[in-house]
Design an enzyme around this catalytic site. Sequence first.
Site, PDB file in Angstrom:
ATOM      1  CD  GLU A 168      -2.614   1.256  -0.048  1.00 17.86           C
ATOM      2  OE1 GLU A 168      -3.289   0.327  -0.496  1.00 17.86           O
ATOM      3  OE2 GLU A 168      -2.481   2.333  -0.671  1.00 17.86           O
ATOM      4  CE  LYS A 223       4.950   0.902   1.539  1.00 19.02           C
ATOM      5  NZ  LYS A 223       4.233   2.134   1.276  1.00 19.02           N
ATOM      6  CB  CYS A 279       5.894   4.131   6.673  1.00 19.59           C
ATOM      7  SG  CYS A 279       4.238   3.472   6.873  1.00 19.59           S
TER       8      CYS A 279
HETATM    9  P1  NAD Z   1      -1.869  -0.449  12.642  1.00 29.99           P
HETATM   10  O1  NAD Z   1      -1.035  -0.734  13.818  1.00 29.99           O
HETATM   11  O2  NAD Z   1      -2.647   0.835  12.574  1.00 29.99           O
HETATM   12  O3  NAD Z   1      -2.942  -1.628  12.430  1.00 29.99           O
HETATM   13  C1  NAD Z   1      -2.631  -2.975  12.484  1.00 29.99           C
HETATM   14  C2  NAD Z   1      -3.788  -3.711  13.148  1.00 29.99           C
HETATM   15  O4  NAD Z   1      -3.561  -5.123  13.047  1.00 29.99           O
HETATM   16  C3  NAD Z   1      -3.957  -3.412  14.637  1.00 29.99           C
HETATM   17  O5  NAD Z   1      -5.242  -2.869  14.883  1.00 29.99           O
HETATM   18  C4  NAD Z   1      -3.763  -4.773  15.315  1.00 29.99           C
HETATM   19  O6  NAD Z   1      -4.614  -4.963  16.439  1.00 29.99           O
HETATM   20  C5  NAD Z   1      -4.127  -5.735  14.196  1.00 29.99           C
HETATM   21  N1  NAD Z   1      -3.582  -7.084  14.357  1.00 29.99           N
HETATM   22  C6  NAD Z   1      -2.294  -7.447  14.582  1.00 29.99           C
HETATM   23  N2  NAD Z   1      -2.189  -8.777  14.645  1.00 29.99           N
HETATM   24  C7  NAD Z   1      -3.438  -9.291  14.475  1.00 29.99           C
HETATM   25  C8  NAD Z   1      -3.964 -10.601  14.441  1.00 29.99           C
HETATM   26  N3  NAD Z   1      -3.187 -11.680  14.583  1.00 29.99           N
HETATM   27  N4  NAD Z   1      -5.296 -10.763  14.258  1.00 29.99           N
HETATM   28  C9  NAD Z   1      -6.097  -9.685  14.105  1.00 29.99           C
HETATM   29  N5  NAD Z   1      -5.646  -8.420  14.116  1.00 29.99           N
HETATM   30  C10 NAD Z   1      -4.328  -8.216  14.298  1.00 29.99           C
HETATM   31  O7  NAD Z   1      -0.919  -0.572  11.376  1.00 29.99           O
HETATM   32  P2  NAD Z   1      -1.046   0.185   9.974  1.00 29.99           P
HETATM   33  O8  NAD Z   1      -0.513   1.560  10.093  1.00 29.99           O
HETATM   34  O9  NAD Z   1      -2.394  -0.056   9.424  1.00 29.99           O
HETATM   35  O10 NAD Z   1       0.028  -0.624   9.122  1.00 29.99           O
HETATM   36  C11 NAD Z   1      -0.231  -1.946   8.685  1.00 29.99           C
HETATM   37  C12 NAD Z   1       0.845  -2.327   7.681  1.00 29.99           C
HETATM   38  O11 NAD Z   1       0.743  -1.468   6.531  1.00 29.99           O
HETATM   39  C13 NAD Z   1       2.277  -2.162   8.192  1.00 29.99           C
HETATM   40  O12 NAD Z   1       3.063  -3.183   7.646  1.00 29.99           O
HETATM   41  C14 NAD Z   1       2.704  -0.814   7.626  1.00 29.99           C
HETATM   42  O13 NAD Z   1       4.088  -0.743   7.435  1.00 29.99           O
HETATM   43  C15 NAD Z   1       1.995  -0.799   6.290  1.00 29.99           C
HETATM   44  N6  NAD Z   1       1.703   0.539   5.770  1.00 29.99           N
HETATM   45  C16 NAD Z   1       1.272   1.528   6.602  1.00 29.99           C
HETATM   46  C17 NAD Z   1       0.955   2.782   6.061  1.00 29.99           C
HETATM   47  C18 NAD Z   1       0.489   3.895   6.949  1.00 29.99           C
HETATM   48  O14 NAD Z   1       0.381   5.008   6.458  1.00 29.99           O
HETATM   49  N7  NAD Z   1       0.192   3.675   8.209  1.00 29.99           N
HETATM   50  C19 NAD Z   1       1.057   3.015   4.690  1.00 29.99           C
HETATM   51  C20 NAD Z   1       1.475   1.966   3.879  1.00 29.99           C
HETATM   52  C21 NAD Z   1       1.792   0.719   4.420  1.00 29.99           C
HETATM   53  C1  UDX Z   2       4.585   7.622   3.707  1.00 28.54           C
HETATM   54  C2  UDX Z   2       4.595   7.513   2.169  1.00 28.54           C
HETATM   55  O1  UDX Z   2       4.431   8.820   1.607  1.00 28.54           O
HETATM   56  C3  UDX Z   2       3.482   6.592   1.689  1.00 28.54           C
HETATM   57  O2  UDX Z   2       3.567   6.420   0.277  1.00 28.54           O
HETATM   58  C4  UDX Z   2       3.637   5.243   2.382  1.00 28.54           C
HETATM   59  O3  UDX Z   2       2.599   4.372   1.986  1.00 28.54           O
HETATM   60  C5  UDX Z   2       3.628   5.398   3.889  1.00 28.54           C
HETATM   61  O4  UDX Z   2       4.672   6.325   4.282  1.00 28.54           O
HETATM   62  P1  UDX Z   2       3.160   8.969   5.483  1.00 28.54           P
HETATM   63  O5  UDX Z   2       4.240   8.586   6.430  1.00 28.54           O
HETATM   64  O6  UDX Z   2       1.755   8.731   5.861  1.00 28.54           O
HETATM   65  O7  UDX Z   2       3.366   8.243   4.066  1.00 28.54           O
HETATM   66  O8  UDX Z   2       3.270  10.539   5.156  1.00 28.54           O
HETATM   67  P2  UDX Z   2       4.206  11.425   4.211  1.00 28.54           P
HETATM   68  O9  UDX Z   2       3.357  12.434   3.565  1.00 28.54           O
HETATM   69  O10 UDX Z   2       5.059  10.622   3.342  1.00 28.54           O
HETATM   70  O11 UDX Z   2       5.101  12.191   5.270  1.00 28.54           O
HETATM   71  C6  UDX Z   2       6.080  11.545   6.057  1.00 28.54           C
HETATM   72  C7  UDX Z   2       6.850  12.551   6.873  1.00 28.54           C
HETATM   73  O12 UDX Z   2       7.659  13.361   6.020  1.00 28.54           O
HETATM   74  C8  UDX Z   2       5.958  13.532   7.638  1.00 28.54           C
HETATM   75  O13 UDX Z   2       6.514  13.772   8.906  1.00 28.54           O
HETATM   76  C9  UDX Z   2       5.982  14.779   6.791  1.00 28.54           C
HETATM   77  O14 UDX Z   2       5.722  15.950   7.510  1.00 28.54           O
HETATM   78  C10 UDX Z   2       7.416  14.743   6.271  1.00 28.54           C
HETATM   79  N1  UDX Z   2       7.605  15.497   5.025  1.00 28.54           N
HETATM   80  C11 UDX Z   2       6.969  15.121   3.883  1.00 28.54           C
HETATM   81  C12 UDX Z   2       8.480  16.583   5.021  1.00 28.54           C
HETATM   82  O15 UDX Z   2       9.078  16.917   6.046  1.00 28.54           O
HETATM   83  N2  UDX Z   2       8.680  17.243   3.838  1.00 28.54           N
HETATM   84  C13 UDX Z   2       8.060  16.905   2.672  1.00 28.54           C
HETATM   85  O16 UDX Z   2       8.309  17.559   1.648  1.00 28.54           O
HETATM   86  C14 UDX Z   2       7.171  15.805   2.698  1.00 28.54           C
END
Ligand code: NAD
Ligand code: UDX
Length: 485
Positions: A168, A223, A279
Amino acid sequence: MEIKNICCIGAGYVGGPTMAIISYKCPNIQVEVVDNNEDRVNQWNSENFDNLPIYEPGLAKIVKKCRGKNLYFSTSVENSIRKADMIFISVNTPTKKKGIGAGMASDLKWVEACARLVANYAEGHTIVVEKSTIPVRTAEVIKSILEGSDHSTNKIKNSTYEVLSNPEFLAEGTAINDLLYPDRVLIGGENEKAIMSLSNIYSNWVPKEKIIHTNIWSSELAKLTANAFLAQRISSINSVGALCEATGADVREVARAIGSDSRIGSKFLNAGPGFGGSCFKKDILNLVYLSRYFGLPEVADFWEGVVKLNSWHQHRISKLVVQKLFGTVTGKKILILGFAFKANTNDTRESASIKICKDLIEEGALLFIHDPKVSSKQIKADLQIDEDIYLKSKSESQITHAEGGWCAIETITSSIDNADAIVILTEWKEYFDIDWETIATKMRRPAWIFDARSVLKDENISNFGLNFWRVGDGSKNNISNLLEN
Ligand code: NAD
Ligand code: UDX
């Protein structure tokens, strides 16, 4: 294979919004998001759509449209797995805290637990989709758990599996827009039919040319690499910002100049307080770990530099605040504007504010922290310091209290009396329109405004007799003095 039932394990920042969009765009698919965190699931099911566990612009509206029709949130993980044709694994993959690879490698225990749940409960043919960000070659681990662990169970249940990688790329704060109009959707896999089943879901709203198919390892690695490249740009611009401050240049002008080269591009060149979020740091550290593991120490050192620079830069800002306030902030009142790691999210994971606030409290500052979306409970959990009730009660009058501490505030104006400084750390829209004329009359002089997000206009501050520092802006520094020093 036509997909009728989707199960997503993990109702977090990724699972919740991603499944909301799939259900919204594919009314014929039943989507169930399951999580073993009961509180989180209850929040997703709350009557009041303002109480969803995640704040994302536009999310509540979509959940309202789909919840109860073809979108469900539940804790019955096993049941949902049983029914599903396609299972997304969208659980957390944080950096390992102990054991081999501690502080670097991703902890895959939650992903592994999901694979075991699927192995135990899935029936018939199931496509398992890695949505979580994971180290390259994790699909191998998932496959061997699904297929290798217990042949006899699989036979009884008549279970077969395909594993796909579908990382994602959404960013928090813009998740809904990113999901509706992605730059690309990446699907890695070996089996053409399984790839097409997932592709067909996305093609309900994503143009076909934006759906990229690769082999599974390229998808997993792409990713990590995408996040590493983005974070690298931020460390690059922040390093240039420090140089701008030392040389009389302005990082915003430098960014505009270099960003207009189409080979470089203008995005992700905003100097700030250092990148945060769940991330970037974790994914780069994972890349560093993998590089070392595969015998590529130079590659590892290159990427590790991005994280080191970020950490240095965050401490640089707190040091600078102390320096400008005559070398000491003990007992001084400082307003912190913004605790989330960026605007439009309530997420504070790895927020620059955490490090900077901790540093300032350590130096004895009295912090009054404002954030429109982050609760005082969350701030306490991040700082690991209790909120100072004395400070809270005294927020409107002079404080005779020398120890470092913090309290959360609702509004800026109610707490500004006698403040020595304001530090802007998150670019919330409301900070663009502060009434500086009123603020200036209430602060203790000489007062400082530190703008780590470049949200303020110079003249709005300096006209009211306030000292002003902006990240990466050396244009007002006296360079001959700087060189002599
Ligand atoms: P999060 O911590 O917000 O959510 C994960 C959820 O999974 C939690 O609610 C937890 O309770 C649940 N969980 C864990 N183990 C479980 C199990 N065995 N059964 C049922 N539920 C379970 O995490 P997130 O931010 O959604 O990130 C998820 C993944 O996506 C990570 O690998 C992260 O690196 C990736 N990712 C995150 C973002 C972002 O912006 N947060 C963007 C891209 C990719
Ligand atoms: C990032 C990636 O952008 C996204 O594609 C991936 O799936 C998850 O990680 P996120 O961490 O949610 O997303 O936010 P992002 O907008 O990338 O910002 C990350 C950090 O960089 C923030 O603290 C933001 O304030 C900072 N940032 C971003 C800067 O300081 N300067 C910039 O120009 C852009």
